[in-house]
Scaffold this active site. Structure first.
Site, short mmCIF file in Angstrom:
data_model
loop_
_atom_site.label_atom_id
_atom_site.label_comp_id
_atom_site.label_asym_id
_atom_site.label_seq_id
_atom_site.Cartn_x
_atom_site.Cartn_y
_atom_site.Cartn_z
N ILE A 116 33.53 40.61 43.07
CA ILE A 116 34.52 41.68 43.19
C ILE A 116 35.76 41.42 42.34
O ILE A 116 36.72 42.19 42.36
CB ILE A 116 34.93 41.94 44.67
CG1 ILE A 116 35.47 40.69 45.32
CG2 ILE A 116 33.77 42.52 45.45
CD1 ILE A 116 36.05 40.95 46.68
N GLU A 117 35.76 40.34 41.59
CA GLU A 117 36.88 40.13 40.67
C GLU A 117 36.46 40.52 39.25
O GLU A 117 36.64 41.66 38.85
CB GLU A 117 37.40 38.69 40.77
CG GLU A 117 38.07 38.45 42.14
CD GLU A 117 38.66 37.08 42.31
OE1 GLU A 117 39.23 36.56 41.33
OE2 GLU A 117 38.57 36.51 43.41
#
Lengths: 308, 552
Positions: A116-117
């Site tokens: 999710i980064e």
């Protein structure tokens, strides 16, 4: 023999009388690699979809952290944690809130592959960078191995070693320039010490050298139990909710506060900290003075001219 | 002793010396490197082990109850140093002579690494617990004095005030006592905290004091338990023991390896000494050998000079000998030459008597007789002069007219040529001049030798093979860059098997007593040494010798 060793060890410990030390002007690093690292730090090619760079969350000019409570990664995914500042990170005992990375280089590997980064894979990243002739040339010049996960993150780590903020007013005060702090600010520092903030926030980074549980004395469920912290690293139940004590350097620039970014103001942060961590209730004016002191911790942020 | 040494003889000695020197150097290098490197490495390892122990002891001191603020950066530095030392030691102890030692030390190092990593985590926890405990420790006395001031001013019942005051004071006291792990104090502390908890409900302000005193007391107790448990865990790890064991294991290895190494080094030293002695001996003999060789060389030079001188003498003797030979022939020749004029003179002299008897002895007769006699005498005198000039020794080179000298040589041998009925032709271009530089009598002598040989060959052929056709000697003189004289005959010829030996001295095909085998050798000597020329035999149907000389 043993007696003397202990004697001297203790003596040297006692000798370390200064609890807070000033930020050095430089940290040993490789300038050429740092310059390459800087390019990588600002390059969105690091993320899978080309939208995120390191600097997307670690906004250097704004204090090395982010104004959002939690990071937003690729495809607008929301992270669970507020990005700690990259400024002066080199002085931290370890990296990430839970200290799972021993050093800057190891830290740099995290966000790149975090789904999710940046959501990338090193295989893909190496391929992406290899398509860029300039990167190919520079890596070949600086590293025997060329473009590899290790060299990418090393370059970034080298750059991050330049991200230190010396010359804050408080540092000048520490170095003997007593007029660098106003009377109220000096009182704030005295309160900072006497109330016990300094028990955790000390050292060159005014923090960053130990782990502490949010709600050490008076538990706090909402903020304090949002993240399992060190437990994720050690697996020891005793370590649940323990997080790295963040640095207070440039703290005025790194709002919102705490690992969940739930607190917007320094005043509120100081109040919560003193209550939950120290088990005391500070007067509002005491908090104000402490905040005034905290405002003196803004150092000189490295500009574009500092790393080329 | 053989003078010229073969390649092996020449270089074997140098090769041996060089290889011994190399072996000594290699052993020496190995030894010194071995000794120095081992020494340096052991010193380095011992130093790092010592540092590791000191660091370990220093880190141990961090696990203390010191209720004052401490800059933990130093602990971080110590732990980093400890890790660095371990990494350095890992590198230094990577390879030892024996695998078992390497493995044992490596395993022990790994053990220390693992344990110290756990220990580092305990230190982190210790820091956490202590930081929290420190503040509570510092707050309690303040809280207590604030409470006392509050109690003085408040209008709560005295009994309550005393209970609050007493329990608070006891709580503080027993907290400090309990830090020294006094079980009695701990239970008394808990009693007092419980007593304080029972006092809630007498006003908001008192409750607040009670809350914070209890909070911090419990916090200290809790952190103390945490710290104690943590320290116990850290002790159970036994990092110190592991470091000590590493130290001991290394010393054990040193003991083990020392004896072995000493033995090996002794052997190496022995080899080096033996080789060195061998080298010295070889060098000694080499020196001697060289000297002998030098002596031999000196003698050899002398001998060569001597031989050369002898040879020159011999040559002169030979030349002289051949001249004597020639003289014999010349005397024969003279006697042949003189026979006719002597006969004529004899007839003339006898005729004088007859003339007198027949009264013919007049003036005219006498004049005629004298004229005739003088002709013959002059002829004889001329012959003598010519022969004398032949024997005149000349060392100075003069220009020689080849044709004239050739004709002279032919004339010298004309009696033999006539005797054998040989046809001798000298062919040359009359418009040309054939002149060479050299010793005239030697050159003429050489030509005589060649013509004489040709006559012998024809005579030989006639006698042994019954040569029917006329013996012919063809002499052709031509001139281009050089003067070239070809002497050919149709005599018996030269056996091809001996063709390449005919110019050797004392080599002859003639019967004993007829020749000594010096002719062609002398011809060659004369040509090569005095005339700047050469002579070679051209094999073919006819025997043919070719003389080449530099023309002027």
């Amino acid at each position: 023999m043993r007696f003397w060793v202990i004697f001297f060890a203790v003596a040297s410990l006692l000798g370390a009388s200064e609890l807070i030390t000033s930020v050095p002007r430089t940290v040993p690093h490789d300038p050429a690699k740092a310059a390459l690292g800087k390019r990588l730090f600002f390059d969105t090619a690091l993320s899978k979809d080309g939208t995120q760079a390191c600097v997307s969350c670690h906004i250097i000019a704004e204090g090395g952290a982010e104004p959002r409570s939690a990071s937003v990664g690729i495809k607008n995914q929301k992270g669970k944690i507020n990005a700690p500042t990259v400024l002066n990170a080199v002085f931290n005992i370890a990296q990430f809130w839970d200290g799972r990375a021993e050093n800057l280089q190891e830290q740099a590997k995290g966000p790149i592959v975090n789904p999710i980064e940046m959501g990338n894979s090193f295989e893909n990243l190496v391929a992406t960078l290899s398509r860029d002739e300039e990167y190919r040339k520079e890596f070949a010049q600086l590293y025997q191995d060329g473009i590899t996960p290790d060299t990418i993150t090393d370059a970034i780590a080298q750059y991050e070693k330049t991200l230190i903020t010396p010359d804050s007013r408080f540092d000048r005060y520490l170095e003997g320039e007593k007029s660098a702090l106003s009377r109220a600010e000096q009182e704030g520092f005295e309160l900072f010490k006497s109330k016990g903030c300094i028990s955790c926030h000390h050292g060159v980074n005014i923090g960053g050298n130990q782990y502490q549980r949010f709600g050490a004395v008076i538990p706090n469920e909402k903020i304090g139990m949002a993240n399992l912290g060190r437990f994720n690293v050690t697996g020891d139940p005793d370590d649940k909710y323990y997080l790295k004590v963040p640095t207070l350097r440039n703290v005025a620039r790194t709002a919102p506060y705490f690992h969940d970014g739930s607190v917007k103001t320094l005043h509120e942060a100081v109040r919560l900290m003193s209550y939950h961590q120290l088990g005391i209730e500070l007067q509002s004016d005491e908090i104000d003075r402490i905040v005034k002191f905290l405002l003196t911790l803004n150092g000189k942020i490295p500009g574009d001219d500092d790393v080329r | 002793m053989s003078v010229s040494r073969s390649f092996f003889e020449k270089y074997a000695l140098q090769g041996l010396v060089v290889s011994i020197v190399i072996i000594i150097a290699l052993f020496g290098y190995h030894l010194s490197r071995n000794v120095m490197m081992q020494k340096e490495r052991h010193q380095a390892i011992l130093m790092h082990l010592n540092t590791l122990q000191l660091l370990n002891q220093k880190i141990d001191t961090y696990f203390s109850y010191e209720f004052q603020h401490v800059n933990y950066d130093e602990m971080v530095v110590s732990i980093k140093k400890f890790k660095q030392e371990l990494a350095t030691l890992k590198g230094l102890t990577e390879r030892f002579e024996s695998d078992s030692d390497t493995q044992a030390i490596s395993a022990q190092l790994d053990r220390v690494t693992t344990l110290s990593a756990k220990r580092d985590i305990y230190l982190e926890k210790h820091k956490s617990y202590k930081s929290v405990a420190i503040n509570s420790m510092r707050y309690l006395p303040g809280l207590y004095s604030d409470l006392k001031r509050f109690l003085l001013e408040s209008n709560l019942p005295e009994a309550l005030k005393n209970r609050v005051s007493g329990s608070s004071a006891d709580t503080l006291t027993y907290i400090f006592y309990s830090l020294f792990k006094d079980a009695e104090s701990e239970s008394r502390l808990n009693e007092n905290i419980e007593a304080l908890e029972a006092l809630y409900g007498h006003g908001k302000r008192l409750d607040r004091f009670l809350y914070f005193i209890i909070l911090h007391s419990k916090n200290i107790e809790k952190q103390k338990q945490n710290i104690d448990r943590n320290i116990a865990k850290k002790r159970a790890l036994g990092v110190g023991a592991a470091v000590e064991r590493l130290d001991l294991r290394y010393l054990e290895y040193l003991d083990n390896s020392y004896a072995a190494k000493k033995r090996l080094n002794m052997i190496l030293y022995g080899v080096v000494i033996v080789l060195f002695i061998a080298l010295m001996i070889i060098l000694y003999f080499e020196q001697k050998f060289k000297r002998a060789l030098e002596n031999l060389n000196d003698t050899l030079e002398d001998r060569i000079k001597e031989e050369t001188r002898k040879r020159i003498d011999n040559e002169q003797i030979l030349m002289q000998q051949s001249k004597l030979n020639a003289m014999g022939e010349l005397i024969t020749s003279i006697s042949h030459q003189w026979r006719q004029p002597l006969n004529a003179l004899g007839i003339i002299i006898q005729d004088i008597e007859d003339a007198y008897d027949f009264k013919e002895l007049d003036k005219a007769y006498i004049e005629h007789t004298i004229e005739h006699s003088m002709e013959h005498i002059n002829s004889m005198s001329r012959t003598i002069d010519e022969f004398r000039s032949f024997f005149k020794r000349s060392d100075t080179k003069v220009a020689i007219d080849v044709i004239k000298s050739l004709e002279y040589a032919v004339q010298m041998l004309s009696y033999r040529i006539e005797e054998c009925g040989i046809g001798l032709n000298i062919s040359y271009d009359e418009s040309e001049v054939f002149t060479v530089m050299g010793l005239r009598s030697e050159f003429e002598q050489m030509m005589m030798i060649l013509i004489n040989n040709a006559i012998d060959a024809i005579d030989n052929a006639r006698r042994s093979k019954g040569l029917s056709e006329q013996g012919v000697i063809d002499i052709a003189v031509t001139r281009n860059d050089h003067i070239r004289i070809e002497v050919g005959d149709n005599g018996i010829g030269i056996d091809p098997a001996i063709a390449d030996r005919i110019f050797e001295p004392y080599y002859t095909t003639k019967d004993q007593g007829e020749g000594v085998g010096m002719g062609l050798y002398i011809a060659k000597l004369v040509l090569e040494n005095h005339m700047n020329g050469s002579i070679r035999y051209v094999p073919g149907e006819k025997t043919k010798f070719v003389i080449t000389m530099e023309r002027i």
